[in-house]
Design a protein around this motif. Structure first.
Motif, short mmCIF file in Angstrom:
data_model
loop_
_atom_site.label_atom_id
_atom_site.label_comp_id
_atom_site.label_asym_id
_atom_site.label_seq_id
_atom_site.Cartn_x
_atom_site.Cartn_y
_atom_site.Cartn_z
N ASP B 35 0.91 -1.30 0.06
CA ASP B 35 -0.02 0.13 0.09
C ASP B 35 1.01 1.21 -0.08
OD1 ASP B 35 -2.42 -1.27 2.35
OD2 ASP B 35 -2.19 -1.53 0.13
N PRO B 36 0.39 2.29 -1.00
CA PRO B 36 1.38 3.58 -0.92
C PRO B 36 1.24 3.98 0.40
CG PRO B 36 -0.60 3.67 -2.07
CD PRO B 36 -0.41 2.36 -1.60
N TRP B 38 1.94 7.27 1.34
CA TRP B 38 1.21 8.50 1.61
C TRP B 38 -0.07 8.25 1.88
CZ3 TRP B 38 -2.83 9.78 -1.49
CH2 TRP B 38 -2.92 8.90 -2.57
N ALA B 39 -0.76 7.36 1.06
CA ALA B 39 -2.05 7.01 1.14
C ALA B 39 -2.33 6.61 3.02
CB ALA B 39 -2.87 5.96 0.50
N LEU B 40 -1.60 5.82 3.46
CA LEU B 40 -1.51 5.40 4.90
C LEU B 40 -1.54 6.34 5.64
CD1 LEU B 40 0.67 2.23 4.98
CD2 LEU B 40 -1.78 2.32 5.56
N VAL B 42 -2.22 9.58 5.10
CA VAL B 42 -3.60 10.56 5.22
C VAL B 42 -4.71 9.68 5.89
CG1 VAL B 42 -5.40 10.98 3.49
CG2 VAL B 42 -2.99 11.52 2.82
N MET B 43 -4.75 8.22 5.79
CA MET B 43 -5.70 7.68 6.57
C MET B 43 -5.69 7.80 7.94
SD MET B 43 -7.77 6.09 4.56
CE MET B 43 -8.27 4.32 4.40
N LEU C 121 -12.83 9.51 1.19
CA LEU C 121 -11.63 8.90 1.54
C LEU C 121 -11.83 7.56 1.47
CD1 LEU C 121 -9.90 10.92 4.43
CD2 LEU C 121 -9.05 10.69 1.84
N PHE C 125 -10.16 5.73 -1.64
CA PHE C 125 -8.82 4.91 -1.39
C PHE C 125 -9.35 3.53 -1.29
CE2 PHE C 125 -7.00 8.75 -0.90
CZ PHE C 125 -6.26 8.89 0.03
N THR C 128 -6.93 1.27 -2.81
CA THR C 128 -5.46 1.54 -2.36
C THR C 128 -4.81 0.67 -1.11
OG1 THR C 128 -5.87 3.66 -3.26
CG2 THR C 128 -3.71 3.58 -2.46
N MET C 129 -6.17 0.25 -0.46
CA MET C 129 -5.80 -0.24 0.89
C MET C 129 -5.98 -1.67 1.34
SD MET C 129 -5.10 2.86 2.54
CE MET C 129 -5.51 2.27 4.36
N GLY C 131 -3.75 -3.66 1.51
CA GLY C 131 -2.83 -4.24 2.43
C GLY C 131 -3.46 -3.80 3.95
N HIS C 132 -4.18 -3.03 4.10
CA HIS C 132 -4.82 -2.39 5.42
C HIS C 132 -6.36 -2.69 5.45
CE1 HIS C 132 -0.62 -0.98 5.20
NE2 HIS C 132 -0.53 -1.05 6.36
N MET C 135 -8.14 -1.51 8.47
CA MET C 135 -8.05 -0.34 8.58
C MET C 135 -9.36 0.37 7.78
SD MET C 135 -5.24 2.43 7.63
CE MET C 135 -4.61 3.72 8.56
N LEU C 139 -12.40 2.63 8.86
CA LEU C 139 -12.90 3.88 8.58
C LEU C 139 -14.21 4.18 8.05
CD1 LEU C 139 -11.35 6.65 7.76
CD2 LEU C 139 -11.33 5.86 5.31
#
Lengths: 466, 68, 526
Positions: B35-36, B38-40, B42-43, C121, C125, C128-129, C131-132, C135, C139
């Motif tokens: 996962d990038p 920067w995105a983490l 931000v989250m 978000l 996202f 993009t997430m 892997g998480h 989380m 959210l």
């Protein structure tokens, strides 16, 4: 109105409303500019077959969508806060502009519908129906622009109400054409339209320039690197060239303010708000210099150089018509200095044509900083417009309840001392003056008409602050 | 469409399997390092801010039961 | 405030102010309630998908969140359109209630922004997430408590309009400062706010999930590919079950809500149960209508759940719970029949039976697929949400006439014959030339008209006309304190315009008059 004013914690009300407004306005202006430009870019891509235009258009809309919900939510905070913190102003102003506010709600709904459902969500599906898709973007942009149209009118009225007084709450009005088409509205609308295009494209160009540099380091020679390079150059150049409409519109805007809101004009030109205006001009000068240098280094063509020259000459024309600033002593000195500066700029542009290394890292950063400078200039514009009409909320119609004695005295000085003598605020900066004597002489000569208490207030203010 | 892909015109919409159908069979969990960052960031920042604000408001409303 | 003397003139709106506010309010409710339901169902689907490692649920959740992002803005602008309309059409009411609830509305506004950003978000996202994932789900799950708090706030204000929260014996020490500080404890924590919040929260979960099921049903009609149909069927069933589960909780909270109204807004309760006032509009009792629709939904839901429990291994609600809550509903309707008329009970029972039969027919017709039932329930749910809100607003008693009788309709406007209207510019057509001097006609404009006054003839009239601009006379009749001078003074701080003479008249009258409590509360053993 009888309702007492709610006090806000930590900061006074004007700070809070400024924060709320500034949280919304950059997002809204960005979205509006993106929505207006995206269909145009998409159309250019459709006609030229260059897919980069389409990618750029999609990126703008995608980013606009990310910002849309938070931006709209922040926008609702503005009237919410005003209704509670300035209940009298809101009730009377919303009374006068009831139908425009309802119309604005309809326009916004249509904007959301067309942008989300007909433009964004159909982008891939309607690849084979490009013209229809572009039309959807145009329609979405039109409704978004209409929202700005309404709000600019309402904002302009606060500065130049013209002959339409702010009605009482018990006098239902709902709609007034002269209030809507108030004197400064067309100029504010035009100024903000071109200003939005300019600052948004300069800032976008700057951000894309940094992305280009990032791609150049990570994936040199890739399509992404080339795309961002092209996109940054294109956006930045558009933003820079569009800017040259601003001095012309701004000149006429200032003239309207001079006639319709003379005290606000005095505040901006040499008065207590002057420093913000000068900072704004400095920001503009910075990005014009840096931006012009980059653009001419990048596009070395004579056409571009002549275009920038023409823009600079327009600025020169305006400066020549502008009354001389006090710092330069005489009219001729002012005219000579301004002409010299503009000629030097033109000479610099022609000198830089095609030279240097505009693809270097430092230029990508300069573009970004120029974009930020343009953003600051835009932000200061809105601040200035609201600040110069202090202590009025609506110029000449409604003063803010928390007017301080200093603000009230200053207003009196502008209205009853400077204006009758046709002088600007710079006339107050005279060293070693006996103000009591000055006021007395002016009253005796019939230059000003003051009651005794007004004269005393003016003298005390002048003695204390000048 | 992302900023990494170019525009493509679908060749034959009737025979093509919709993109979404292809995604249904796989639950694409992946290694967290993919996962990038920067995105983490931000989250995490946003979760922190929003939770903090939320708790602050809840406390205000609880206090509001006693204080006027 | 000037309007208290003027009889509250307002801007003319096509169809009348009530229609404009009603339309905007219902438009907003239909969108905003959906948003709350979407937030909940998205989290449920994501959690189920994560536990089963099944992307069917997650992709459906993502699709719903995209709809959510799209409609959130429509709900936002709708809300502000409603605010603008209220500002123009009911300026006195709006300004006063707004100042009274100012800080809660500011918190609401911040929550609005937090929700918009979180939804954005969460959606953008999504890929993009991976892997998480936990989380990301967390959210999304934040949306439900944020929405709940936001709802909590707006329902405090909405409930206040129905049960303003006067108390039987306690003297409020604080109300007079509310308009200055922007917070009014007794107004916010009024008797019905909690019930309204709980009732609407459950209802919104139900409505949002039924809507998702309905869309899945529609897509089932349109899909031709087997895999897509299986996906939509699965998504529809789980959404339906979530919705129906939330729906089944409604009569419990609804009962207590009605209980609160009975003792704190008796006239509104009567209007609802007996069918008076604006509850009956166009010859139709809309409160009845809502409950007939609810009864249909119970019947249809019961049959669908039975069908699912027999055939499915997953996605079924425990039938014991369904039967139990159906019995509660039955008793609820029985009780309502006793209060209202038995015709209502029989009509509801018939509607429930009809709903069940219709559901059975649709299931059979579509070979066991729930698609038609999903669409049916979504439509019915939509109407119940609208009608619930309408009934609450319509049930309020509105005005008194000169003999003290309550009347529906907006009938207190003083006629305005000579409204001030700014003149058009002297020149024809658009004129945007810079004006150097004020035109001469400005000085010749007529002076603004004096405020038209309704002249009260007796002190009772005076009390009625002045006090009724903000609240009903019930609280006047039921107040047991003896400090009328302080109370009236507090009302002046709220914005009631009174001359010193009028104030004295009112205070003397209230001090010397014994009011018969029109609705003695039963719980005091009387």
């Amino acid at each position: 109105m009888d309702l007492p004013v709610i006090e806000t914690p930590i900061f006074p009300r004007w700070v809070w409303i400024e924060e709320i407004t500034y949280s919304h306005i950059p997002i809204a202006t960005l979205i509006t500019a993106y929505m207006l430009l995206a269909p145009l870019f998409e159309y250019i891509g459709y006609r030229t077959g260059n897919k980069r235009w389409d990618r750029l258009a999609y990126s703008l809309i995608w980013f606009a969508l990310i910002l849309f919900s938070p931006g709209a939510a922040l926008g609702t905070g503005i009237p919410i806060f005003i209704i509670g913190a300035w209940p009298e102003f809101w009730s009377r102003w919303a009374n006068l502009f009831y139908w425009p506010l309802i119309a604005q709600f309809v326009f916004f709904t249509l904007e959301v519908f067309f942008l989300f459902f007909m433009y964004y969500m159909t982008w891939d599906r309607w690849q084979v129906r490009k013209k229809l898709h572009i039309w959807m973007g145009v329609i979405a942009a039109f409704w978004g622009y209409m929202v700005q149209f309404v709000w600019d009118s309402l904002g302009a009225y606060m500065m130049t109400p013209g002959d339409v007084p702010l009605p009482q709450v018990a006098e239902p009005v709902g709609w007034s054409l002269p209030a809507f088409l108030n004197p400064s509205f067309p100029f504010l609308f035009a100024h903000r339209t071109f200003g939005n295009f300019s600052y948004v494209m300069l800032l976008t160009g700057g951000v894309l320039a940094l992305r280009y540099w990032g791609q150049k380091r990570k994936n040199p020679g890739s399509e992404n690197e080339q795309y961002f390079h092209w996109a940054s150059k294109t956006c930045f150049t558009i933003g820079f060239l569009v800017f040259f409409a601003q001095p012309v519109i701004g000149w006429f805007y200032a003239r309207v303010i001079q006639h319709e809101a003379p005290i606000a004009f005095m505040a901006m030109m040499g008065g207590h708000s002057n420093s913000y205006f000068l900072i704004k001009l400095a920001m503009i000068a910075f990005f014009v210099l840096v931006g012009g240098t980059y653009v001419i280094k990048k596009h070395g063509s004579k056409t571009m150089a002549w275009g920038i020259t023409a823009g600079a000459l327009v600025v020169l024309l305006i400066a020549q018509v502008h009354p001389p600033l006090k710092y330069f002593g005489s009219d001729s000195a002012w005219r000579f200095m301004v002409a010299a500066l503009v000629v030097a700029y033109i000479g610099w542009i022609w000198y830089c044509r095609g030279r240097g290394t505009p693809n270097a890292s430092r230029w990508q950063w300069m573009m970004f900083i120029a974009g930020l400078s343009a953003f600051m200039a835009f932000a200061l514009g809105g601040f200035l417009r609201e600040h110069i009409k202090n202590p009025d909320t609506v110029y000449g119609e409604l003063a803010k309840p928390e007017t301080t004695p200093k603000e009230a005295s200053r207003y009196l000085v502008y209205e009853k001392w400077l204006k009758p003598q046709d002088e600007m605020a710079s006339a107050l900066d005279k060293p070693d003056v006996d103000w009591r004597d000055e006021v007395q002489q002016a009253r005796t000569a019939g230059k000003v008409k003051l009651t005794d208490s007004e004269a005393e207030t003016i003298i005390q203010y002048l003695e204390e602050y000048h | 469409m992302t900023d990494q892909t170019e525009n493509t015109v679908p060749e034959n919409t009737e025979d093509q399997v919709p993109e979404i159908e292809q995604e249904l069979d796989v639950y694409p969990l992946r290694d967290p390092s993919e996962d990038p960052r920067w995105a983490l960031w931000v989250m995490w920042i946003w979760i922190g801010i929003s939770l903090g604000l939320f708790l602050f408001f809840v406390v205000l409303f609880i206090l509001g039961i006693w204080y006027d | 405030m000037l309007l208290a003397m003027a009889g509250n003139p307002f801007i003319q709106s096509p169809g009348g102010a009530k229609f404009a506010i009603g339309f905007l309010g219902l438009f907003h409710t239909s969108v905003a309630s959906l948003a709350i339901g979407f937030a909940f169902i998205v989290t449920v689907l994501q959690i189920v998908g994560y536990m089963r490692k099944d992307n069917h649920y997650d992709r459906l959740a993502k699709r719903i969140q995209l709809w959510h992002v799209c409609i959130y803005n429509i709900g936002t602008i709708n809300a502000i359109g409603l605010v603008f309309a209220l500002s123009g059409l009911y300026p006195q009411f709006w300004t006063q209630i707004f100042t009274q609830f100012f800080w809660t509305i500011i918190i609401e506004e911040v929550l609005f922004f937090m929700l918009a950003t979180t939804i954005t978000l969460h959606y953008f996202f999504w890929d993009t997430m991976w892997g998480h994932k936990k989380m990301h789900i967390f959210l999304g799950s934040l949306l439900t408590p944020f929405f709940f708090l936001q709802f909590y706030i707006i329902n405090g204000m909405g409930a206040y309009m129905l049960t303003p929260g006067f108390s039987e014996s306690q003297v409020s020490q604080w109300g007079g400062t509310a308009s200055i500080t922007g917070w009014d404890l007794l107004a916010f924590y009024n008797p019905s706010f909690l019930m309204l919040t709980l009732h609407r929260t459950s209802a919104n979960f139900a409505y949002g999930a039924f809507f998702v099921a309905g869309v899945c049903g529609l897509l089932l009609f349109l899909s031709k590919r087997e895999k897509m149909r299986a996906w939509h069927e699965r998504g529809g069933r789980i959404s339906f079950n979530v919705a129906f589960s939330a729906f089944l909780t409604l009569p419990i909270v609804g009962f207590f809500y009605a209980w609160v109204l009975k003792y704190h807004a008796k006239t509104a309760y009567d209007n609802l149960m007996v069918g008076k006032g604006d509850v009956v509009a166009g010859g139709i009792d809309w409160w009845w209508t809502k409950h007939i629709i609810v009864a249909m939904m119970i019947g249809a839901g019961l049959i669908f759940s039975r069908n699912a429990s027999r055939k499915e291994k997953e996605f079924k609600i425990p039938m014991a719970g369904v039967y139990a809550m159906t019995l509660v509903y039955f008793l609820f309707y029985l009780g309502m029949g006793m209060q209202m008329t038995w015709r209502f009970f029989w009509a509801s029972l018939a509607a429930a039976v009809f709903g069940g039969m219709l559901c059975a027919h649709l299931l059979k017709r579509h070979e066991g697929s729930g698609r038609a039932v999903f669409v049916l329930m979504a439509i019915l749910s939509f109407f119940t949400v609208l009608l619930g809100g309408y009934a609450r607003e319509a049930s309020r008693p509105r005005f008194v006439n000169q003999s003290g009788e309550r009347q529906a309709g907006f009938n207190r406007i003083a006629p305005f014959d000579n409204l001030y209207a700014p003149p058009e510019r002297a020149e024809a057509g658009l004129n945007i030339d810079m004006v150097l001097e004020k035109p001469d006609y400005v000085d010749q404009m007529p002076p603004r008209p004096g405020q038209a006054k309704i002249q009260p003839e007796t002190v009772e009239d005076l009390v009625s006309f002045r006090c009724i601009s903000c609240h009903t006379l019930e609280r006047v009749y039921r107040y047991k304190g003896t400090d009328w001078d302080r109370v009236v003074g507090r009302m002046k701080a709220y914005g009631m315009r009174l001359s010193a003479e009028e104030q004295q008249q009112i205070v003397d009258y209230l001090n010397t008059t014994e009011f018969e409590d029109p609705t003695p509360p039963k719980y005091k053993g009387q």
